[in-house]
Write a protein that holds these residues in place. Structure first.
Motif, mmCIF file in Angstrom:
data_model
loop_
_atom_site.group_PDB
_atom_site.id
_atom_site.type_symbol
_atom_site.label_atom_id
_atom_site.label_comp_id
_atom_site.label_asym_id
_atom_site.label_seq_id
_atom_site.Cartn_x
_atom_site.Cartn_y
_atom_site.Cartn_z
ATOM 1 N N MET A 123 0.837 -1.206 0.000
ATOM 2 C CA MET A 123 0.000 0.000 0.000
ATOM 3 C C MET A 123 0.872 1.256 0.000
ATOM 4 S SD MET A 123 -2.840 -1.604 -0.021
ATOM 5 C CE MET A 123 -4.152 -0.401 0.292
ATOM 6 N N ASP A 124 0.376 2.321 -0.665
ATOM 7 C CA ASP A 124 1.141 3.569 -0.710
ATOM 8 C C ASP A 124 0.201 4.776 -0.644
ATOM 9 O OD1 ASP A 124 0.102 4.020 -3.304
ATOM 10 O OD2 ASP A 124 1.811 3.029 -4.247
ATOM 11 N N HIS A 126 -1.282 6.477 -2.684
ATOM 12 C CA HIS A 126 -2.404 6.508 -3.631
ATOM 13 C C HIS A 126 -3.529 5.554 -3.228
ATOM 14 C CE1 HIS A 126 0.138 8.910 -6.201
ATOM 15 N NE2 HIS A 126 1.061 7.969 -6.194
ATOM 16 N N ASP A 127 -3.379 4.904 -2.058
ATOM 17 C CA ASP A 127 -4.310 3.870 -1.626
ATOM 18 C C ASP A 127 -5.022 4.260 -0.328
ATOM 19 O OD1 ASP A 127 -3.370 2.267 -3.767
ATOM 20 O OD2 ASP A 127 -1.699 1.570 -2.531
ATOM 21 N N SER A 146 2.945 3.144 5.517
ATOM 22 C CA SER A 146 2.597 3.001 4.100
ATOM 23 C C SER A 146 2.238 4.332 3.440
ATOM 24 C CB SER A 146 1.408 2.049 3.951
ATOM 25 O OG SER A 146 0.199 2.684 4.354
ATOM 26 N N ALA A 148 -0.624 5.433 3.152
ATOM 27 C CA ALA A 148 -1.977 5.334 2.596
ATOM 28 C C ALA A 148 -2.952 6.122 3.474
ATOM 29 C CB ALA A 148 -2.408 3.873 2.526
ATOM 30 N N GLN A 169 -14.693 3.646 -2.286
ATOM 31 C CA GLN A 169 -14.724 3.177 -3.667
ATOM 32 C C GLN A 169 -15.329 4.231 -4.598
ATOM 33 O OE1 GLN A 169 -17.725 0.422 -5.179
ATOM 34 N NE2 GLN A 169 -16.075 -1.053 -5.584
ATOM 35 N N TYR A 174 -8.649 6.394 -4.886
ATOM 36 C CA TYR A 174 -7.649 5.420 -4.480
ATOM 37 C C TYR A 174 -7.444 4.331 -5.528
ATOM 38 C CZ TYR A 174 -9.205 7.733 -0.235
ATOM 39 O OH TYR A 174 -9.573 8.679 0.689
ATOM 40 N N ASN A 175 -6.179 3.963 -5.698
ATOM 41 C CA ASN A 175 -5.872 2.868 -6.626
ATOM 42 C C ASN A 175 -6.297 1.524 -6.044
ATOM 43 O OD1 ASN A 175 -4.735 4.665 -8.429
ATOM 44 N ND2 ASN A 175 -2.638 4.317 -7.737
ATOM 45 N N LYS A 176 -5.973 1.341 -4.779
ATOM 46 C CA LYS A 176 -6.302 0.087 -4.093
ATOM 47 C C LYS A 176 -6.888 0.426 -2.728
ATOM 48 C CE LYS A 176 -2.026 -1.582 -3.928
ATOM 49 N NZ LYS A 176 -1.284 -0.450 -4.519
ATOM 50 N N ILE A 177 -7.785 -0.456 -2.250
ATOM 51 C CA ILE A 177 -8.361 -0.286 -0.910
ATOM 52 C C ILE A 177 -8.215 -1.613 -0.170
ATOM 53 C CG2 ILE A 177 -10.381 0.349 0.443
ATOM 54 C CD1 ILE A 177 -11.495 1.713 -2.081
#
Length: 396
Positions: A123-124, A126-127, A146, A148, A169, A174-177
């Protein structure tokens, strides 16, 4: 010469902690950490150890550790990526993957390191991470590392999790959750609602992450909370410790092979810290072998847990809503909690006080950890002492 400002900072804050009952005194144990321990020459019934199955002092693990130490030496000699990966580390990771019903596993130096390593490797900034508000400190620190966006949800509140997952969402930010939870919550002993969490994760395409430090060796015939609910194929990250039910020290992440391969090239504690000792790896393998071939220790642990819980409840103590061997006696006031713990120790029971910041203010407690190694006689004596001190302090 010590900085004046540092001296003032330390003196003022240490005194403040002592005044509020938040200062923790460390009591060195003189000998093995078994069901009875010795502190300052006094024998005490030990109800504060995470040694759930008594394996920390098991002769089979000691022998395995000694044999591996004779063969490999006392240390691995390097980080894993240079030449600190011994064949015994690979064997341990294969056993861990088999034990957790995953494709692969990776071992770390501690359970705390696992959360620092795994979360920040995936995770970074962008998440986003949806994190139960009562998650362990190592999860909180791993999330912070991270960078995030951290979105806490109310403890085991599935409506709150669903709402916040939907908001995250729909925001498109966010790219990833990821959703992170302890499998068993260490201060109250309750179990995460993993079936509902997995259902919500599937609905909103969340990465699932379960820290099962207090569930492995305890639930799911020893295989943990994820196995307990039959969700081995649906949880992306299974985090475990080798220092509680397993009886040694270290931690691991179990999951898909691609995930473990990524952690081997991107998780910083793996890349920059020397591997666990060969003796530790051998002891852990022996523990896993024992857990995989017998349920005798787990059954004894659960029997002792039920017995102690019932006894404390009948005495009138508030033991919360624990579903596991973790058995808190919630006192509330921090100073009262400290005094209660001190009196228990004076009478012969080692049950350590736990106060803020480990638990919220006003929920101070002593946490009891019955193990497979306790006898009924030990637990009866502990209950007698609890009754005596509880009445003396007008807590029951």
């Amino acid at each position: 010469m010590t900085s004046r400002r540092l001296k003032e900072f330390l003196n003022n804050n240490l005194e403040d902690l002592k005044d509020k009952g938040l200062y923790n005194v460390i009591n060195p144990v003189e000998g093995p950490n078994g069901p009875v321990i010795q502190i300052e020459g006094k024998q005490l019934i030990n109800l504060s150890s995470n040694n759930y199955l008594g394996l920390a002092t098991d002769e089979r693990l000691i022998n395995a550790c000694n044999e591996a130490t004779e063969k490999y030496g006392v240390g691995a000699g390097a980080v894993r990526t240079i030449n600190g990966t011994l064949d015994i580390h690979i064997k341990l990771e294969e056993k861990l993957a088999e034990f957790k019903h995953t494709e692969a596993a990776i071992a770390y130096q501690s359970g705390f390191n696992c959360n620092m390593a795994a979360i920040s490797a995936v995770m970074d900034k962008h998440d986003a991470i949806l994190s139960d508000e009562l998650n362990h400190a190592s999860i909180i620190d791993g999330c912070r590392l991270s960078k995030a966006k951290i979105i806490p949800f109310k403890h085991s509140d599935m409506e709150d999790l669903r709402a916040k997952a939907g908001e995250a969402q729909k925001s498109g930010l966010y790219n990833k959750i990821m959703v992170i939870t302890d499998g068993v919550f260490s201060m109250d002993g309750d179990i995460a609602k993993l079936p509902e969490i997995v259902e919500i994760a599937e609905e909103f395409d969340l990465i699932t992450y379960v820290d099962d430090a207090h569930g492995s060796g305890v639930l799911g015939n020893g295989m943990g909370t994820v196995k307990h609910f039959g969700l081995s194929e649906k949880v992306d990250f299974q985090i475990g410790t080798l220092s509680k039910a397993i009886g040694a020290v270290g931690g691991y992440v179990a999951g898909k092979k691609d995930l473990i391969d990524w952690l081997k090239v991107r998780s910083r504690p793996f890349l920059f810290s020397t591997a666990i000792t060969p003796g530790t790896a051998a002891a852990c393998m022996k523990a896993i072998e024992i857990l995989s071939t017998s349920t005798e220790l787990q059954q004894q642990m659960w029997e002792n847990s039920r017995y102690l819980k019932q006894g404390l409840k009948e005495l009138g103590f508030n033991i919360g809503e624990s579903e596991t061997p973790i058995t808190p006696c919630i006192i509330g006031d921090e100073n009262q909690t400290q005094i209660f713990s001190e009196r228990l120790i004076e009478e012969g029971v080692y049950a350590k006080s736990i106060v803020f910041p480990t638990v919220p203010r006003g929920t101070g407690r002593v946490r009891n950890m019955p193990t497979a190694a306790h006898t009924k006689e030990m637990l009866d004596e502990a209950l007698r002492i609890y009754k005596k001190v509880g009445k003396e302090m007008k807590l029951i």
